[in-house]
Design a protein around this motif. Structure first.
Motif, PDB file in Angstrom:
ATOM      1  N   GLY A   2       0.788  -1.225   0.000  1.00  0.00           N
ATOM      2  CA  GLY A   2       0.000   0.000   0.000  1.00  0.00           C
ATOM      3  C   GLY A   2       0.821   1.277   0.000  1.00  0.00           C
ATOM      4  N   GLU A   3       1.955   1.265   0.726  1.00  0.00           N
ATOM      5  CA  GLU A   3       2.779   2.480   0.796  1.00  0.00           C
ATOM      6  C   GLU A   3       3.394   2.803  -0.564  1.00  0.00           C
ATOM      7  OE1 GLU A   3       5.690   2.334   3.842  1.00  0.00           O
ATOM      8  OE2 GLU A   3       4.239   2.684   5.463  1.00  0.00           O
ATOM      9  N   LYS A   6       2.454  -3.439   5.661  1.00  0.00           N
ATOM     10  CA  LYS A   6       2.721  -1.995   5.744  1.00  0.00           C
ATOM     11  C   LYS A   6       1.448  -1.170   5.677  1.00  0.00           C
ATOM     12  CE  LYS A   6       7.442  -2.174   3.920  1.00  0.00           C
ATOM     13  NZ  LYS A   6       8.405  -1.652   2.917  1.00  0.00           N
ATOM     14  N   LEU A   7       0.700  -1.267   4.583  1.00  0.00           N
ATOM     15  CA  LEU A   7      -0.536  -0.486   4.434  1.00  0.00           C
ATOM     16  C   LEU A   7      -1.519  -1.348   3.653  1.00  0.00           C
ATOM     17  CD1 LEU A   7      -1.567   2.464   5.041  1.00  0.00           C
ATOM     18  CD2 LEU A   7      -0.998   2.998   2.671  1.00  0.00           C
ATOM     19  N   ARG A  66     -17.700   1.402   1.265  1.00  0.00           N
ATOM     20  CA  ARG A  66     -17.870   2.518   2.196  1.00  0.00           C
ATOM     21  C   ARG A  66     -16.625   3.404   2.232  1.00  0.00           C
ATOM     22  NH1 ARG A  66     -19.433  -0.267   6.252  1.00  0.00           N
ATOM     23  NH2 ARG A  66     -17.479  -0.330   7.439  1.00  0.00           N
ATOM     24  N   HIS A  67     -15.444   2.827   2.055  1.00  0.00           N
ATOM     25  CA  HIS A  67     -14.198   3.594   2.051  1.00  0.00           C
ATOM     26  C   HIS A  67     -13.925   4.263   0.697  1.00  0.00           C
ATOM     27  CE1 HIS A  67     -13.351   1.647   5.863  1.00  0.00           C
ATOM     28  NE2 HIS A  67     -12.286   2.449   6.009  1.00  0.00           N
ATOM     29  N   ALA A 111      -6.849   0.655   4.397  1.00  0.00           N
ATOM     30  CA  ALA A 111      -6.109   1.831   4.884  1.00  0.00           C
ATOM     31  C   ALA A 111      -5.612   2.671   3.699  1.00  0.00           C
ATOM     32  CB  ALA A 111      -4.945   1.396   5.745  1.00  0.00           C
ATOM     33  N   PHE A 112      -5.254   1.991   2.613  1.00  0.00           N
ATOM     34  CA  PHE A 112      -4.833   2.686   1.389  1.00  0.00           C
ATOM     35  C   PHE A 112      -5.966   3.554   0.847  1.00  0.00           C
ATOM     36  CE2 PHE A 112      -4.782   2.234  -3.360  1.00  0.00           C
ATOM     37  CZ  PHE A 112      -3.735   3.102  -3.618  1.00  0.00           C
ATOM     38  N   LEU A 113      -7.177   3.007   0.842  1.00  0.00           N
ATOM     39  CA  LEU A 113      -8.353   3.774   0.411  1.00  0.00           C
ATOM     40  C   LEU A 113      -8.560   5.009   1.279  1.00  0.00           C
ATOM     41  CD1 LEU A 113     -11.112   1.126  -0.457  1.00  0.00           C
ATOM     42  CD2 LEU A 113     -10.264   2.926  -1.964  1.00  0.00           C
TER      43      LEU A 113
END
Length: 538
Positions: A35-36, A58-59, A94-95, A63-65
């Protein structure tokens, strides 16, 4: 379409990337392993679509969204996961996820997804185009309204006390110096806002300033109006402002030809409201700008009531016959010098009206065309007429005017030189020189023909065809030129001048002189008195 694929499993990452590239060969596909790394690529590349796994180190995908949402990074994210749970799909949507795909990925479903993305991206592009077009129209409408108000203000057409919806109005109402700048180019469109900012930055050193563009004067020119509120007295600082504008002109040289006209409010008018004097100040700046035609001003002219702009006493002293004679010489140098000197004197240090300069230039070329008719090449004659009627009136500088003049004169000189072939041409030239040395004698065509070993009839035809004038015309011209010089000297009586010019009958001399010059010898002497200051001895 630009697509980013994110997955921490190398096999899945390669497989998905290969499949997308096969289905959309024209797409630009990039990959990230967590994700990072994906977030960094989104910031840098701004992809249209992101296909991302959910469970990553990591992400993770969710969390990326969230990070994309927080940073307001616009891209369509499709979550790809092996978890066939409604809860995961609901959380992803939802994100802000665009869609949700299950592993192993079905190619048909991916194709349907890509087609839907294609349609939506195309629709969004169309909407952006319409939005940009609407914004441009609004900006143009606002600019047109602003330009109309400024035009009305500059021309004194706003009613006293009329409310004006311009943010610069407080400065406009207190201004005391106006600069009108014109930029001409044959190249690309003007970077108007950039030019405005550069000019404002330069003139702000001399007081509170605002710069705005006027409507385009023509397809290849633009005018900028600079309004200044200077605290110093009108006469103070103007020369420094002029020097600064000259430096800016050099910087802008790549844009085209740049010129400025400056007008400053006189001290006694500073107590009056701006609307009572702005139209006058604007006209003064326009007049000053017009005289930037003369290169002696180096592109920047300041209007001064006592500067003598619009000189009407300038004299044009380029004699057409003498110019024609100079053009027949082997070298072009004397004809060029005559032309340069005459126009330099006419310009009167840049104070003669440019229109007058152009009129004399056109008249000179038209007279030369008439004088050389039947002598020079027809195309050269046509070029003289075209330049006089079209090119010269559209000249924007004295340098361009002189370049055009000398170019046409050089062509005439070349054409005349090419015609000087064979003994006949040489004999005619020698005969003209012979006339100059013997005009006081009783010369005849027969004497000239015998002198140069020609039959009189043939020699008469030869001279007429080569010079456009007869032997008698040339003899009379030489005698009249000598008579005018003697009259200007004021040392001889009329009958003495007649004798020295080859006329034994004074009355006949007087009749010929009046026919050629338009005045009798006596009247001609009187016209010279203010210049010579000599008395009349006749």
């Amino acid at each position: 379409m630009n697509i980013l694929i994110v997955d921490d499993e190398p096999r899945h990452l390669r497989g998905m990337a290969g499949m997308i590239q096969m289905m959309r060969p024209g797409a630009k596909v990039k990959t990230a392993k967590d994700g990072e790394a994906a977030l960094a690529l989104v910031r840098e590349e701004q992809p249209d679509v992101v296909l991302s796994d959910i469970q990553m180190p990591k992400l993770d995908g969710l969390a990326f969204l969230q990070r994309l949402k927080e940073e307001e990074l616009q891209t369509k994210v499709v979550m790809v996961s092996a978890y066939n749970l409604f809860e995961y799909a609901q959380r992803a949507i939802r994100h802000g996820a665009y869609d949700y795909l299950l592993k192993p990925v079905d190619m048909d479903k991916v194709e349907v997804l890509l087609q839907r993305l294609d349609r939506q991206l195309a629709e969004e592009e169309r909407e952006r185009g319409e939005s940009a077009e609407m914004k441009q129209k609004l900006e143009l409408a606002s600019s047109a309204y602003r330009s109309r108000l400024l035009h009305q203000w500059l021309n004194g057409e706003l009613s006293p006390g009329e409310p004006v919806d311009l943010e610069e109005w407080p400065l406009l109402a207190q201004m005391n110096t106006l600069v009108l700048t014109e930029i001409r180019t044959e190249g690309e469109a003007f970077p108007v806002q950039e030019l405005v900012e550069q000019l404002k930055q330069r003139v702000s050193a001399y007081g509170e300033a605002c710069v705005f563009p006027l409507q385009t004067v023509s397809q290849h020119s633009i005018r900028l109006v600079t309004v200044l509120k200077r605290e110093s007295k009108p006469a103070e600082g103007i020369e420094e402002l002029r020097s600064s504008l000259m430096r800016q002109t050099e910087i802008w040289r790549a844009c085209g030809m740049v010129s400025h006209g400056i007008a400053a409010l006189r001290e006694e008018h500073r107590v009056k409201p701006a609307e009572t004097y702005i139209s006058s100040l604007y006209r003064q700046a326009e007049e000053a700008l017009e005289y930037a035609f003369h290169e002696v001003w180096e592109g920047v002219v300041t209007f001064e009531p006592d500067a003598g702009l619009g000189n009407t006493s300038a004299v044009f002293q380029l004699d057409g016959e003498q110019l024609f004679e100079a053009l027949q010489e082997q070298s072009f140098a004397r004809a060029e010098a005559m032309c340069r000197d005459a126009f330099a004197e006419l310009a009167s240090q840049g104070r003669t009206e440019p229109k007058l300069m152009k009129n004399y230039a056109s008249l000179t070329l038209m007279k030369l065309k008439s004088r050389t008719s039947g002598i020079i090449d027809q195309q050269v004659g046509s070029a003289l007429a075209d330049t006089a009627s079209t090119a010269i009136p559209s000249c924007i500088s004295s340098g361009m005017l002189m370049e055009l003049m000398l170019g046409r004169l050089a062509e005439v000189h070349k054409s005349l030189t090419e015609r000087k072939q064979g003994s006949g041409e040489l004999a005619v030239e020698q005969c003209l020189n012979w006339i100059q040395g013997h005009y006081a004698e009783d010369l005849t065509l027969e004497m000239a023909a015998e002198q140069f070993h020609f039959n009189p009839s043939y020699f008469s035809t030869l001279m007429k065809s080569r010079t456009g004038r007869s032997f008698s015309d040339h003899l009379t011209e030489a005698r009249m030129r000598a008579a005018k010089e003697l009259l200007a000297g004021g040392r001889f009586k009329i009958y003495e001048i007649a004798e020295q010019c080859g006329y034994r009958d004074t009355k006949y001399f007087t009749r010929i002189f009046k026919r050629q010059v338009g005045l009798s010898p006596e009247a001609y002497k009187h016209t010279l008195r203010p210049q010579t200051g000599r008395g009349d001895r006749s």
